[in-house]
Design a protein around this motif. Sequence first.
Motif, PDB file in Angstrom:
ATOM      1  N   PRO A  31       0.765  -1.162   0.159  1.00  0.00           N
ATOM      2  CA  PRO A  31      -0.045  -0.136   0.068  1.00  0.00           C
ATOM      3  C   PRO A  31       0.912   1.191   0.059  1.00  0.00           C
ATOM      4  O   PRO A  31       0.691   2.241  -0.687  1.00  0.00           O
ATOM      5  CB  PRO A  31      -0.661   0.061   1.382  1.00  0.00           C
ATOM      6  CG  PRO A  31      -0.855  -1.388   1.625  1.00  0.00           C
ATOM      7  CD  PRO A  31       0.504  -2.273   1.220  1.00  0.00           C
ATOM      8  N   TRP A  34       2.430   1.968  -3.504  1.00  0.00           N
ATOM      9  CA  TRP A  34       1.391   2.122  -4.351  1.00  0.00           C
ATOM     10  C   TRP A  34       0.987   3.807  -4.160  1.00  0.00           C
ATOM     11  O   TRP A  34       0.764   4.568  -5.084  1.00  0.00           O
ATOM     12  CB  TRP A  34       0.200   1.213  -4.247  1.00  0.00           C
ATOM     13  CG  TRP A  34      -0.659   1.335  -5.553  1.00  0.00           C
ATOM     14  CD1 TRP A  34      -1.944   1.874  -5.597  1.00  0.00           C
ATOM     15  CD2 TRP A  34      -0.467   0.800  -6.880  1.00  0.00           C
ATOM     16  NE1 TRP A  34      -2.639   1.788  -6.762  1.00  0.00           N
ATOM     17  CE2 TRP A  34      -1.569   1.098  -7.563  1.00  0.00           C
ATOM     18  CE3 TRP A  34       0.564  -0.095  -7.253  1.00  0.00           C
ATOM     19  CZ2 TRP A  34      -1.803   0.768  -8.802  1.00  0.00           C
ATOM     20  CZ3 TRP A  34       0.262  -0.362  -8.805  1.00  0.00           C
ATOM     21  CH2 TRP A  34      -0.810  -0.081  -9.367  1.00  0.00           C
ATOM     22  N   TRP A  35       0.882   4.124  -2.889  1.00  0.00           N
ATOM     23  CA  TRP A  35       0.565   5.357  -2.556  1.00  0.00           C
ATOM     24  C   TRP A  35       1.596   6.294  -3.234  1.00  0.00           C
ATOM     25  O   TRP A  35       1.321   7.450  -3.361  1.00  0.00           O
ATOM     26  CB  TRP A  35       0.209   5.427  -1.238  1.00  0.00           C
ATOM     27  CG  TRP A  35      -0.322   6.613  -0.525  1.00  0.00           C
ATOM     28  CD1 TRP A  35      -1.181   7.480  -0.468  1.00  0.00           C
ATOM     29  CD2 TRP A  35       1.096   7.595   0.350  1.00  0.00           C
ATOM     30  NE1 TRP A  35      -0.872   8.690   0.457  1.00  0.00           N
ATOM     31  CE2 TRP A  35       0.274   8.680   0.700  1.00  0.00           C
ATOM     32  CE3 TRP A  35       2.218   7.377   0.628  1.00  0.00           C
ATOM     33  CZ2 TRP A  35       1.113   9.551   1.367  1.00  0.00           C
ATOM     34  CZ3 TRP A  35       3.030   8.238   1.308  1.00  0.00           C
ATOM     35  CH2 TRP A  35       2.183   9.397   1.732  1.00  0.00           C
TER      36      TRP A  35
ATOM     37  N   SER B 101      -9.826  -2.158  -2.591  1.00  0.00           N
ATOM     38  CA  SER B 101      -9.522  -1.027  -1.688  1.00  0.00           C
ATOM     39  C   SER B 101     -10.040  -1.482  -0.337  1.00  0.00           C
ATOM     40  O   SER B 101      -9.360  -0.804   0.787  1.00  0.00           O
ATOM     41  CB  SER B 101      -9.875   0.409  -2.174  1.00  0.00           C
ATOM     42  OG  SER B 101     -11.522   0.224  -1.950  1.00  0.00           O
ATOM     43  N   ILE B 104      -6.999  -3.345   1.348  1.00  0.00           N
ATOM     44  CA  ILE B 104      -5.821  -2.705   1.354  1.00  0.00           C
ATOM     45  C   ILE B 104      -6.265  -1.639   2.734  1.00  0.00           C
ATOM     46  O   ILE B 104      -5.517  -1.716   3.836  1.00  0.00           O
ATOM     47  CB  ILE B 104      -5.566  -1.678   0.286  1.00  0.00           C
ATOM     48  CG1 ILE B 104      -4.908  -2.558  -0.608  1.00  0.00           C
ATOM     49  CG2 ILE B 104      -4.697  -0.471   0.817  1.00  0.00           C
ATOM     50  CD1 ILE B 104      -4.731  -2.080  -1.948  1.00  0.00           C
ATOM     51  N   VAL B 108      -4.202  -1.908   6.195  1.00  0.00           N
ATOM     52  CA  VAL B 108      -3.334  -0.554   6.823  1.00  0.00           C
ATOM     53  C   VAL B 108      -3.948  -0.154   8.061  1.00  0.00           C
ATOM     54  O   VAL B 108      -3.217   0.399   8.957  1.00  0.00           O
ATOM     55  CB  VAL B 108      -3.434   0.388   5.442  1.00  0.00           C
ATOM     56  CG1 VAL B 108      -2.671   1.852   6.210  1.00  0.00           C
ATOM     57  CG2 VAL B 108      -2.498  -0.004   4.244  1.00  0.00           C
ATOM     58  N   VAL B 164      -5.511   2.530  -3.058  1.00  0.00           N
ATOM     59  CA  VAL B 164      -5.194   2.969  -1.743  1.00  0.00           C
ATOM     60  C   VAL B 164      -5.937   4.409  -1.341  1.00  0.00           C
ATOM     61  O   VAL B 164      -5.513   5.225  -1.521  1.00  0.00           O
ATOM     62  CB  VAL B 164      -3.561   3.196  -1.343  1.00  0.00           C
ATOM     63  CG1 VAL B 164      -3.165   3.600  -0.227  1.00  0.00           C
ATOM     64  CG2 VAL B 164      -2.890   2.315  -1.949  1.00  0.00           C
ATOM     65  N   VAL B 169      -8.675   4.269   4.828  1.00  0.00           N
ATOM     66  CA  VAL B 169      -7.936   3.799   6.001  1.00  0.00           C
ATOM     67  C   VAL B 169      -8.026   4.437   7.175  1.00  0.00           C
ATOM     68  O   VAL B 169      -8.388   3.795   8.107  1.00  0.00           O
ATOM     69  CB  VAL B 169      -6.542   4.249   5.242  1.00  0.00           C
ATOM     70  CG1 VAL B 169      -5.595   3.980   6.497  1.00  0.00           C
ATOM     71  CG2 VAL B 169      -6.143   3.314   4.309  1.00  0.00           C
TER      72      VAL B 169
END
Lengths: 314, 293
Positions: A31, A34-35, B101, B104, B108, B164, B169
């Motif tokens: 992540p 990618w971010w 997403s 992820i 995270v 992301v 998140v």
Amino acid sequence: MMGLEATAGNPIRKKRKNKNEVKAYSLLGFPLAWWTLFFVLAFFSALIFSFTNVSLKSLATGSEIKFTLDNYKNLFDVNWKNYDQNFWDSLGVTMTWTFAMAIGNNIMGLLCAFLISQLKHGRRFFLALLFWPSLVSGVVGSDVTQLVFGSGNNSLANKLVMAFGGEPIQWLTDEKTALLSIMIMPFFFGFCTKMLIYYSSIIAIPNMYKEAALLETKSKFKIFFTVTFPLMKNALILNLLLSIIDGFKILGPMQLVTKGGYGTQSTMLYIYKTAFEDGKFGRACAYATILFAIILIFTFIQRKISGQEVDDIE
Amino acid sequence: MTLNNPTEKSKKVASAKRKEKSFQIICIVVLSLIAFCQIFPFYLKLVDSLHSPELIPDSDKLYLLPEGATIENYFTALQVSGFWQALGNTAFHSVMFTAISLCIAIVVGYVLAKMEFKGKKFVSAILLSTMMVPGEVLMIPNYILVMNMGLNYSIWGLILPGIVNIFGVFLIKQYMANIPQSILESAELDGCNEFHKMFHIVVPMSKPILVTYVILTFVSTWNEYLWPMVMQASGSTVETLQLIMYKFYPGLGNYADGFVRSAGMILITIPIIIVYIIFQKYFLEQNNLSGMK
């Protein structure tokens, strides 16, 4: 014995800690990478592009990319041959939109949240009933706007105007009314998420405060403004922040309803057109950089005024 | 005096009750009025879509009921070329984007909420700071990036850039942070590894926020039109429902076109309304967004 254990325990604990780091970063690895690619790298390359003449054409043909300050000269040097007043006009439109929405949506959201929180029955019913417009897509919403603000005598807006004795108006094709007419529906109905945030903030306030206040006054509105509202400071800050960020990036209604004509060109729409219709990437990136700087200034001012740290808002 | 007091008191109570009741009624009336104003324009759209295709609308009349009501326009809209293809694309886009997403965001969110490691604060802070950057500002570099990766001709060009999702998140992280650490510690003593803790303990306990995330993301992906439009500017042929409805003029004559368009607009909104009706109890009642305060 004790000493041995302590000295033996330390390295083990250290190892354990390191193990945690390995675990955490291996989970975060993809992540974060990618971010970094799509946010960090993109952000800095936009910044760099803004100092170049990169364009759709030069990318396609692979011709040389030159560094230049022209993109910024266009914006700030009034005497420059390509001075770009359109950008500043579009910024005016965006600002008007942002402030109007920040005020309209927050007042409506607060009002609805307050009224719903006062209900004895049917709270969820009204929440559900008032929330659904936020699920409607921009394409559909703009189509509805076109129907309501149609230029004919039979549109809803013109019927209302005529009911009050006015003349039918060419809502969407008149410089004076175009921006206003695409703003009216979002102004009143774009409050859904804000209402939800205010509502959850209101019901999170312990009842004892309100009970204590009830001993002093019976007026519900007085209690609201003296007790409840000050306790909702965080929700207010969050909502204003969301309003500012959402407002500055507005382009949907302008693009879909009026195509940016009749004085409704917002900054994001101007960026979109410069980049993807004219193919001038470097120039569009300069606009985007300025827009981002303005958003940053506003969020900063807002933080300063509210005296809040990131952690609180988070 | 002393005799009068109780009756006076009960009168007062009665009047307070009456006041309370009228206040309730005022609340309901005002809220209903707002709800009506919200629904009415969409109702007009619905009426428009139900008109008979042969109708030539009276230029002075606001139609409150469809003339020669028929659902023919809906069938015409369904037969528009590319509609089913676009429906498939949009469904695939929405489902895949939401699923990827979500995974992820869970990982995270879990790491940031429940694990202790060096640099956690720093990672949190830089991730959070990007919430201030509207994605639209990064459209141009992302466009170039996607083009260079060769993704722009496939539907993955729509899905991958934003997987992301920082908003997601933090939404999920906030909720997970409220799950007592002691539960995880006892799981660890039982020999659970991180994945086990994540998917067998934390995820089931975070169900309300995950449902909230799924609805919000699914709906916003379904409704997205800007990025697909940008991708089309690069030569992509991937159509989505929003795009074909936006560009939609089937050429049946001026008025009939409008009716079919209205029908199409209603059609592409229906799946969202259904998702909303099924899941609204999760995300309106659970007070999830309060985590964001």
